[in-house]
Motif scaffolding. Structure first.
Motif, PDB file in Angstrom:
ATOM      1  N   THR A 379       0.966  -1.232   0.056  1.00 25.42           N
ATOM      2  CA  THR A 379       0.099   0.044  -0.033  1.00 25.42           C
ATOM      3  C   THR A 379       0.987   1.208  -0.063  1.00 25.42           C
ATOM      4  OG1 THR A 379       0.004  -0.056   2.457  1.00 25.42           O
ATOM      5  CG2 THR A 379      -1.475  -1.215   1.341  1.00 25.42           C
ATOM      6  N   ARG A 381       0.324   3.886   1.786  1.00 25.24           N
ATOM      7  CA  ARG A 381       0.582   4.162   3.410  1.00 25.24           C
ATOM      8  C   ARG A 381       1.875   3.349   3.761  1.00 25.24           C
ATOM      9  NH1 ARG A 381      -2.854   5.652   7.637  1.00 25.24           N
ATOM     10  NH2 ARG A 381      -4.751   5.467   6.062  1.00 25.24           N
ATOM     11  N   ASP A 408      -4.467   5.107   0.966  1.00 29.91           N
ATOM     12  CA  ASP A 408      -4.526   4.020   0.135  1.00 29.91           C
ATOM     13  C   ASP A 408      -5.510   3.856  -1.058  1.00 29.91           C
ATOM     14  OD1 ASP A 408      -2.564   3.133   1.731  1.00 29.91           O
ATOM     15  OD2 ASP A 408      -3.642   1.830   3.114  1.00 29.91           O
ATOM     16  N   SER A 409      -6.577   4.381  -0.953  1.00 25.64           N
ATOM     17  CA  SER A 409      -7.613   4.180  -1.979  1.00 25.64           C
ATOM     18  C   SER A 409      -7.708   5.191  -2.633  1.00 25.64           C
ATOM     19  CB  SER A 409      -8.983   4.018  -1.329  1.00 25.64           C
ATOM     20  OG  SER A 409      -9.512   5.109  -0.494  1.00 25.64           O
TER      21      SER A 409
END
Length: 501
Positions: A379, A381, A408-409
């Motif tokens: 990810t 992050r 993350d998204s």
């Protein structure tokens, strides 16, 4: 048999059994035959040189002259002035002793032939003993090698290191040009994933056996494959096959699980593998596969134990530290609203901001603890946390990190790559700036651009001495770098990089 010939015969019979090394034993036999009969030429040929790994050294000759041309068993009788006597090891026809060139062209006598038969009988016993000794030595080496591999695999290391250990040890034990590990591909073939050679194995790794290959069907079925010449065998299809000759391809299989294939090719023109070597290599491959399975299970248990411990720490941090900090912050905010003095409200406001920052950092630490410790972060992050953790070695301390929004998204891969590059440069610059004792990294996906578009903003602040031209960025479209005064405890330099989402 004349009495004058008996002491030399006894000496010869005793001499051929004094050495347990097969090649030395065979040379003793040839030399003794020449000495007993007075022949100027003596040679020994075998029915199957590959049976004992003797290819390339026979026919053996006496120092007295040039070797005779070896004849296969059952050939035409020897020509006049020559003598041939077979050697049997138990019920096996091992080979023949050839003698020629008596002094003054004299013929060989019946006594010569009788002496040679006695010598040949003792030679068969000596060769049998030498075979047993060599097989015992080989078995001991392979057992020690398998034990060393098991010990190495169970004492730690990654999966790739484990495969390399198996390949290297097997190559040395088999006296091979390379030790190669192949594993299945998603397409149904096999690919070389690890190679151990005397030279750089870089061009070997990555070679593949395509689906549908006859040799592949045997390997995937768990059957060993023995090849006389890799360069000419039609079953071999890799682009490096022309370098190698005899080869063994052995399945690494344990508990019904095929881990891969161990290939042990020798150089082109190298001696074939003997039956004993093939058997010992198959046993080694099985033991190595069992060790790989055990090592993988051990590593899984260790990773599980670490993950459970990290999860417990994360729960403790969340249940104890974060909740207490949050409750303290609420108490301070309530006191701030009831306070009449501006100075007191200002102090309380800074305290509340500091608590919020601390809560954010603790939550970031909890996230890091919940990631698999042995795997690279997938990810955005996790990658930011990896960069800040890596910078700790240069800075002497770990930078604090805060995230705002669904990091993350919302951040695309291309934007994430540019942000990570900018973060890497900013941290490297901060490590070179004098007086830096604190670095704050903030990633905010709730930011906006002047034209109203959503954006992600990366901010790196430090408390070091500001230098002209130090803080700069702006790599790519809509990237933007600037210096500014520090906030939240960092009074040095601020670097900001932002990009649209």
């Amino acid at each position: 048999m004349a009495g004058t010939r008996l002491p030399p015969l006894l000496e010869a019979v005793l001499g051929v059994g004094t050495d347990l090394e097969l090649r030395t034993t065979l040379q003793h036999i040839v030399d003794s035959a020449a000495e007993l009969t007075g022949a100027r030429h003596a040679a020994l040929d075998t029915v199957d040189p590959g049976r004992d790994g003797l290819t390339g050294i026979l026919p053996l000759t006496s120092p007295a002259g040039t070797p005779l041309r070896a004849r296969p068993p059952g050939a035409v009788p020897p020509r006049p002035g020559t003598l041939r006597v077979p050697i049997h090891v138990r019920d096996e026809h091992f080979g023949d002793l050839h003698l020629a060139g008596k002094p003054h062209e004299a013929p060989f006598t019946a006594e010569d032939e009788q002496l040679l038969h006695v010598l040949a009988t003792q030679a068969g016993v000596a060769i049998g003993n030498a075979r047993l000794y060599e097989a015992a030595r080989q078995r001991e080496r392979w057992i020690e090698g398998a034990a060393a591999v098991t010990t190495a695999l169970l004492t730690g290391g990654s999966a790739a290191d484990a495969l390399t250990t198996v390949a290297e040890r097997a190559r040395m034990l088999a006296d091979a040009a390379a030790g190669v590990i192949l594993q299945r591909t998603d397409e149904g073939g096999m690919e070389i994933v690890t190679a151990s050679t005397h030279e750089d194995p870089g061009d070997i790794v990555g070679a593949t056996i395509q689906p549908g290959s006859p040799v592949l069907e045997q390997l995937l079925g768990g059957e060993p494959v023995f090849i006389d010449d890799s360069a000419t065998d039609p079953r071999m299809t890799t682009h490096v096959r022309h370098r190698f000759g005899p080869s063994m391809m052995l399945p690494l299989e344990a508990d019904g699980r095929l881990i891969g294939t161990l290939a042990l090719p020798r150089r082109r023109g190298g001696r074939p593998y003997t039956a004993v070597e093939r058997l010992l290599a198959c046993q080694f491959a099985y033991q190595a596969a069992v060790a790989l399975v055990l090592a993988d299970a051990q590593h899984s248990r260790e990773r599980l134990a670490v993950c459970e411990d990290r999860d417990r720490i994360a729960r403790d941090l969340h249940d104890l530290v974060v909740q207490r900090l949050f409750a303290t912050g609420m108490m301070l905010e309530s006191t701030q609203r009831r306070s009449a003095g501006d100075e007191v409200r200002s102090i309380l406001s800074r305290a509340v901001d500091e608590l919020r920052s601390t809560v954010q950092e603790v939550r970031t630490a909890i996230f890091a603890l919940q990631q698999p410790p042995a795997e690279a972060p997938a990810t955005f992050r996790g990658k930011v946390l990896r960069e800040t953790a890596g910078a700790a070695a240069l800075l002497g301390f770990r930078p604090s990190t805060r995230f705002t929004g669904a990091v993350d998204s919302r951040v695309p891969d291309q934007v994430a790559a540019r942000l990570l590059a900018a973060l890497r440069r900013a941290l490297a610059t901060a490590s070179r700036r004098p007086g830096v004792t604190r670095v704050e990294v903030t990633v905010d996906v709730t930011a906006g651009l002047p034209d109203g578009r959503d954006a992600v903003r990366l901010t790196v602040r430090d408390d070091g001495t500001a230098q002209d031209g130090t803080a700069q960025d702006g790599s790519g479209q809509d990237g933007d770098g600037q210096d500014g005064s520090g906030q939240d405890g960092c009074a040095g330099t601020t670097v900001t990089w932002q990009a649209p989402l």
